[in-house]
Design an enzyme around this catalytic site. Structure first.
Site, PDB file in Angstrom:
ATOM      1  N   HIS A  98      17.039   0.747  -2.886  1.00  0.00           N
ATOM      2  CA  HIS A  98      18.360   0.159  -2.695  1.00  0.00           C
ATOM      3  C   HIS A  98      19.048   0.037  -4.045  1.00  0.00           C
ATOM      4  CE1 HIS A  98      21.592  -2.227  -1.092  1.00  0.00           C
ATOM      5  NE2 HIS A  98      21.299  -3.238  -1.882  1.00  0.00           N
ATOM      6  N   LYS A 130      27.290  -3.963  -7.282  1.00  0.00           N
ATOM      7  CA  LYS A 130      26.835  -2.630  -7.692  1.00  0.00           C
ATOM      8  C   LYS A 130      27.876  -1.559  -7.361  1.00  0.00           C
ATOM      9  CE  LYS A 130      23.109  -2.822  -5.156  1.00  0.00           C
ATOM     10  NZ  LYS A 130      23.304  -4.194  -4.602  1.00  0.00           N
ATOM     11  N   SER A 131      28.378  -1.576  -6.131  1.00  0.00           N
ATOM     12  CA  SER A 131      29.323  -0.542  -5.705  1.00  0.00           C
ATOM     13  C   SER A 131      30.647  -0.659  -6.444  1.00  0.00           C
ATOM     14  CB  SER A 131      29.562  -0.646  -4.191  1.00  0.00           C
ATOM     15  OG  SER A 131      28.365  -0.420  -3.478  1.00  0.00           O
ATOM     16  N   ASP A 141      24.326   2.693  -2.441  1.00  0.00           N
ATOM     17  CA  ASP A 141      23.553   1.939  -1.456  1.00  0.00           C
ATOM     18  C   ASP A 141      22.086   2.366  -1.399  1.00  0.00           C
ATOM     19  OD1 ASP A 141      23.349  -0.121   0.508  1.00  0.00           O
ATOM     20  OD2 ASP A 141      23.201   1.439   2.027  1.00  0.00           O
ATOM     21  N   ARG A 150      18.635 -10.845 -26.395  1.00  0.00           N
ATOM     22  CA  ARG A 150      19.788 -10.988 -27.288  1.00  0.00           C
ATOM     23  C   ARG A 150      19.847  -9.880 -28.341  1.00  0.00           C
ATOM     24  NH1 ARG A 150      21.706 -16.298 -27.430  1.00  0.00           N
ATOM     25  NH2 ARG A 150      23.376 -15.426 -28.715  1.00  0.00           N
TER      26      ARG A 150
END
Length: 313
Positions: free
Chosen positions: A139, A160-161, A178, A244
Site C-alpha cells: 500500500h 500520499k496521493s 494506492d 535531524r
C-alpha cells in the site's frame, strides 16, 4: 515461482508461430532461463533442463543440415520426447518440414524470430526474469523524482496521493497510486509497477478518480521504476525523536532487499512535494559520494580543533 503464459512470450518477443495447429492457450513457461541444445543434438541429455526455452542458432542449424534423414528423425524424436516447452529458431532460420510435423505430433510449438541468437537470449532472459521474479503488493505511491524511484508509504488518508499529484504538477512522473506491485529482480534491484486496473489513476478524497495521463500528458507517467528510496509519512508526535542530521541511514526491508527509508512527520504547512524532491536529490548526492551531514560534521570538527589550538596559545 510464477508461471508465464506462452502467448505473452510470443507477443512480447514478436515471434512467428510455425505450428499454429498447436494450442498455446494452456501452455506456460515455468523457468526464466533458456538453453541452446547443442549437446542434446549430439545425444548427450545428462543434466538437461527440459523446462527451459530451447533456442536454435546458426551452429545448431548447420549441424542438423549435415545429418542424413534417418539421423535427423532420431535426433528430433529424442529432443521432442523430453517435453520441452518450445523451440525458437533465430536469424529467420526456417525449420524443416520433418521437424514441424514431429512437433505437431508431440504438441510442442515452434517459433521463428529474425533476431540474432545472442540478442534473443538476452531479451528473453531479461523479460522472463522480470515476469517470474518474486512479487508482493504494498500500500503506497510510487513516483519518479529526478530519476530516483521514490515510494511513499503511510496510513490511509495521510496525504500520499496529494503529494504524488503535486509532484506530477512539478514535472515528475507517476508510476502507481494506492497499490504498488514490487518485484525482486536481484539482491540489488526492486522494480515497482501499478496493477493494470489502476494504472495511471490517482484517487483524491473529495474529488474522486483522476486520470493523470489524460490530464497531464504521457510524459507525466511511466509503467515501471526501480525503487531507490522509501519515504514514510506519519503524524507528527512530540513524543518521538526525528532524524535531524542524517549521519546514519535508516533502512526498510522489502523482499529481503534493504532500501533507504526516511520517516517524515506531517504537520500543517509542510510542503511535502518539496521535501520529497529534496530527499531524492540528497539521495542522488550520496550515491555520487557527497554527504551533506558528514560535510557539516567535518567542518564542525575542524572548527573545534582550531579553537583548541587557539586556546593553547
Amino acid at each position: 515461482m510464477p508461471k508465464v503464459e506462452m502467448l505473452k512470450l510470443v507477443e512480447k518477443m514478436h515471434l512467428k508461430n510455425m505450428t499454429p495447429e498447436v494450442d498455446l492457450s494452456e501452455k506456460y513457461l515455468s523457468e526464466p532461463d533458456v538453453n541452446r541444445p547443442a549437446l542434446q543434438l549430439t545425444g548427450y541429455y545428462e543434466h538437461f533442463d527440459h523446462e527451459r526455452i530451447q533456442i536454435i542458432g546458426r551452429v545448431e542449424y548447420t549441424f542438423m543440415e549435415k545429418q542424413d534423414e534417418a539421423k535427423k528423425l532420431e535426433i528430433y524424436e529424442q529432443l521432442l520426447s523430453t517435453k520441452i516447452p518450445c523451440l525458437v529458431f533465430c536469424r529467420n532460420l526456417v525449420p524443416e518440414d520433418m521437424l514441424l510435423e514431429k512437433a505437431r505430433e508431440k504438441d510442442i510449438p515452434i517459433f521463428l524470430t529474425e533476431k540474432k541468437t545472442t540478442e534473443f537470449m538476452a531479451d528473453s532472459l531479461s523479460w522472463l526474469n522480470k515476469e517470474m521474479a518474486p512479487c508482493i503488493s504494498v500500500h503506497g505511491v510510487l513516483v519518479e523524482v529526478y530519476g530516483v524511484g521514490v515510494m511513499i508509504t503511510g496510513e490511509s488518508g495521510i496525504g500520499k496521493s496529494e503529494s504524488a499529484l503535486e509532484l506530477v504538477k512539478r514535472g515528475h512522473r507517476l508510476i502507481s497510486d494506492d497499490v504498488v506491485e514490487i518485484r525482486k529482480i536481484n539482491d540489488d534491484t526492486l522494480i515497482g509497477n501499478a496493477p493494470d486496473i489502476t494504472k495511471h489513476f490517482i484517487e483524491l478524497r473529495g474529488i474522486g478518480i483522476v486520470d493523470v495521463k489524460t490530464l497531464f500528458g504521457v510524459l507525466s507517467v511511466r509503467d515501471t521504476k526501480n525503487i531507490d528510496l522509501v519515504i514514510t509519512l506519519e503524524e507528527w508526535s512530540r513524543e518521538k525523536n526525528y532524524e535531524r542530521l542524517g549521519l546514519d541511514e535508516e533502512y526498510t526491508e522489502i523482499l529481503g532487499n534493504k532500501v533507504v527509508c526516511h520517516r517524515l512527520p506531517i504537520r500543517p504547512g509542510r510542503n511535502l512535494a518539496i521535501i520529497v524532491e529534496t530527499a531524492a536529490i540528497n539521495h542522488r548526492q550520496k550515491l555520487m559520494g557527497y554527504n551533506a551531514a558528514k560535510e557539516l560534521y567535518r567542518r564542525v570538527q575542524e572548527n573545534l580543533e582550531k579553537s583548541e589550538e587557539n586556546n593553547l596559545f
